[in-house]
Design an enzyme around this catalytic site. Structure first.
Site, PDB file in Angstrom:
ATOM      1  N   GLY A  24       1.374  22.708   6.459  1.00  9.68           N
ATOM      2  CA  GLY A  24       2.383  22.478   7.492  1.00  9.68           C
ATOM      3  C   GLY A  24       1.998  21.391   8.467  1.00  9.68           C
ATOM      4  O   GLY A  24       2.320  21.479   9.657  1.00  9.68           O
ATOM      5  N   THR A  46       5.720  18.974   6.827  1.00  7.63           N
ATOM      6  CA  THR A  46       6.844  19.370   7.672  1.00  7.63           C
ATOM      7  C   THR A  46       7.973  18.355   7.607  1.00  7.63           C
ATOM      8  O   THR A  46       9.159  18.722   7.543  1.00  7.63           O
ATOM      9  CB  THR A  46       6.376  19.547   9.129  1.00  7.63           C
ATOM     10  OG1 THR A  46       5.248  20.424   9.148  1.00  7.63           O
ATOM     11  CG2 THR A  46       7.472  20.148   9.988  1.00  7.63           C
ATOM     12  N   ALA A  94     -11.464  -4.249  -6.960  1.00  4.84           N
ATOM     13  CA  ALA A  94     -12.650  -4.939  -6.448  1.00  4.84           C
ATOM     14  C   ALA A  94     -13.862  -4.010  -6.476  1.00  4.84           C
ATOM     15  O   ALA A  94     -13.755  -2.818  -6.181  1.00  4.84           O
ATOM     16  CB  ALA A  94     -12.395  -5.427  -5.028  1.00  4.84           C
ATOM     17  N   HIS A 112      21.434   3.177  32.645  1.00  8.03           N
ATOM     18  CA  HIS A 112      22.175   4.440  32.592  1.00  8.03           C
ATOM     19  C   HIS A 112      23.467   4.235  31.804  1.00  8.03           C
ATOM     20  O   HIS A 112      24.113   3.208  31.944  1.00  8.03           O
ATOM     21  CB  HIS A 112      22.522   4.901  34.009  1.00  8.03           C
ATOM     22  CG  HIS A 112      23.385   6.127  34.045  1.00  8.03           C
ATOM     23  ND1 HIS A 112      22.889   7.391  33.822  1.00  8.03           N
ATOM     24  CD2 HIS A 112      24.719   6.263  34.267  1.00  8.03           C
ATOM     25  CE1 HIS A 112      23.877   8.270  33.919  1.00  8.03           C
ATOM     26  NE2 HIS A 112      25.001   7.608  34.184  1.00  8.03           N
ATOM     27  N   GLY A 127      -3.972  17.217   3.231  1.00  9.60           N
ATOM     28  CA  GLY A 127      -4.863  16.185   3.726  1.00  9.60           C
ATOM     29  C   GLY A 127      -5.002  15.023   2.761  1.00  9.60           C
ATOM     30  O   GLY A 127      -4.482  15.050   1.636  1.00  9.60           O
ATOM     31  N   CYS A 142       1.774   3.166   2.546  1.00 11.21           N
ATOM     32  CA  CYS A 142       2.775   3.263   3.607  1.00 11.21           C
ATOM     33  C   CYS A 142       4.130   2.730   3.166  1.00 11.21           C
ATOM     34  O   CYS A 142       5.147   3.420   3.256  1.00 11.21           O
ATOM     35  CB  CYS A 142       2.298   2.518   4.852  1.00 11.21           C
ATOM     36  SG  CYS A 142       3.501   2.518   6.196  1.00 11.21           S
ATOM     37  N   GLY A 145       0.793  -1.227   0.000  1.00 11.18           N
ATOM     38  CA  GLY A 145       0.000   0.000   0.000  1.00 11.18           C
ATOM     39  C   GLY A 145       0.818   1.266   0.000  1.00 11.18           C
ATOM     40  O   GLY A 145       2.017   1.276  -0.303  1.00 11.18           O
TER      41      GLY A 145
END
Length: 468
Positions: A184, A189, A119, A446, A273, A47, A45
């Site tokens: 933006g 961005t 489809a 750490h 969008g 992505c 797809g």
């Protein structure tokens, strides 16, 4: 595969093979369904092919390029650093090929039949799948529609050679000297920042009062500062009026503060969008309810009002996020198999791969207050973390929002290095119903950036160690 007028019978038919569709197909197959997946273009797809994955690959190239040029503070001086944009695009394409090939292998490994074509619903248990040469009927017990979304094209900026959607911006064969970005949001961005890193002169034109709507202002301020350091011009409260296109470039006209202005560039990228791909499936013909934006109405199991048809991902309400689609995919496949799975969006993260990165999960402080919670919040800066200082990446903070009465974690916001990875711990904490004390008492290695999360919990509890 049978071809002709005789219907092929399947248990579950999945339409679309993005991060919603292919995940749904695999999970349904794992649960014993006979599954066929239909894809009209490429497996993976938007992505995997022209969205999340290639954009992050290009972002990584830009970051490496800048790092190679600007590491003097660490004692590293590189001379004559060059960018081969063609090779960068080849790297990006290689990443895409590797992942889409992986998806095909996973589908075949789970015995999912893969069909190429478009489809169209005939009735609530039948579709016709058509390609350029033939058509085949499929009978299904249940169908999962996962057809995703496409970029919104505005009338005054028709997509062309030099007026680009995000797909076009990722497929350029030359590095733009100048690039104008209309919108933006996170796509504009991210890509604007990426091309600025690669050396383009970038202008972002946004209609709202600020970029990156949906993220807290304290977070976006750091991104804006980073963009300005790269030379990106950000124009807000501006209205894009039109574009004049020539063989070699564009002139974009926009209005800001009542004044009309023009900016010249090699290309203009339009990111205002995305529109759900529900208009050419025949869903209306079988009575599936949709709203006026074309979004399919579903229940908590992703079932439409037509009991045999489910819908997931960008074609249903909510943020258009790949991981949301994958989550809904599992819910739908499990519901079809008789499980009691339901969607719960409380711990769904959102990430923006800007510099610094943005990530959020659960409720913001204001959202929590609006929902009637009495809250406590703790914020700890990257600048007080040893690992961040050693990385020379001290811009940012982690903020935790919790219910005051018992410290139950309600939400988290991160801006800074590796925010995209760090947010998962906090999503898990919300999903598991953990408290500030649970997080503070979890031993974090750490020196790591993860310690910032622990420190933010201690701030919220009023017992910080490394902060006055």
């Amino acid at each position: 595969m049978v071809v002709g007028d005789f219907p092929v019978e399947v248990d579950t038919l999945v339409i679309g093979s993005g991060p919603g569709g292919y995940v749904a197909a695999i999970r349904a197959a794992q649960l014993g369904q006979k599954v066929t997946i239909v894809e009209k273009d490429k497996l993976g797809g938007v992505c995997l092919n022209v969205g999340c994955i290639p954009s992050k690959a290009l972002i990584s190239v830009g970051q490496r390029f800048v790092s190679a040029k600007e590491s003097d503070a660490m004692g590293i001086t590189a001379s004559d650093v060059k960018l081969d944009f063609t090779k960068a695009q080849e790297f990006k394409d290689g990443v895409v090929s590797r992942l889409t090939g992986g998806v095909e292998g996973l589908l075949k490994g789970n015995k999912v039949d893969i069909v190429n074509g478009e489809a169209y619903f005939v009735d609530e248990n039948t579709v016709r799948v058509m390609d350029e040469k033939s058509a085949q009927t499929y009978k299904f017990k249940n169908a999962i529609v996962a057809t995703g979304a496409r970029p919104v094209e505005i009338p005054s900026f028709k997509f062309s050679k030099r007026v680009l959607s995000s797909t076009g911006a990722l497929a350029l064969t030359e590095l733009p000297g100048k690039l104008v970005v209309i919108g933006g949001g996170y796509i504009g961005t991210e890509l604007g920042s990426s091309y600025a890193n690669l050396g383009s002169e970038v202008t972002i034109i946004e209609g709202a009062k600020d970029i990156l709507a949906g993220f807290e202002k304290q977070m976006t301020q750091l991104v804006k500062r980073g963009l300005k350091k790269k030379g990106v011009e950000i124009v807000t409260k501006a209205s894009a009026k039109g574009v004049e296109e020539t063989e070699n470039g564009v002139t974009v006209t926009y209005e800001v503060g009542g004044e009309e202005k023009k900016v010249e560039a090699d290309y203009v990228l339009v990111t205002v969008g995305r529109r759900p791909n529900t208009d050419e499936l025949g869903l209306e013909q079988v009575g599936v309810k949709m709203d006026d934006r074309g979004l399919v109405e579903v229940d908590k199991q992703c079932r439409t009002n037509v009991g045999s048809i489910y819908a997931i991902g960008d074609i249903v309400a909510g943020p258009q996020l790949a991981h949301k689609a994958s989550y809904e995919a599992k819910i739908a496949a499990e519901a079809i198999s008789g499980e009691k799975s339901e969607v719960d969006y409380m711990a769904i993260p959102a990430v923006c791969f800007t510099e610094p990165e943005l990530a959020t999960v659960g409720l913001s402080e204001q959202q929590a207050k609006d929902e009637g919670y009495e809250v406590t919040a703790g914020r700890f800066p990257y600048a007080a973390n040893g690992r961040a200082i050693a990385l020379d990446s001290t811009d940012g903070f982690v903020k935790l929002v919790a219910r005051k009465e018992d410290g139950l974690l309600l939400g988290a916001q991160i801006v800074g290095e590796n925010a995209s990875d760090m947010i998962s711990e906090l999503g898990l904490a919300i999903e598991a119903g953990m408290t500030l004390e649970d997080i503070a008492m979890t031993i974090h290695a750490h020196p790591t950036l993860g310690e910032i999360t622990m420190e933010a919990a201690e701030v919220a509890l009023g017992k910080p160690i490394h902060m006055m």
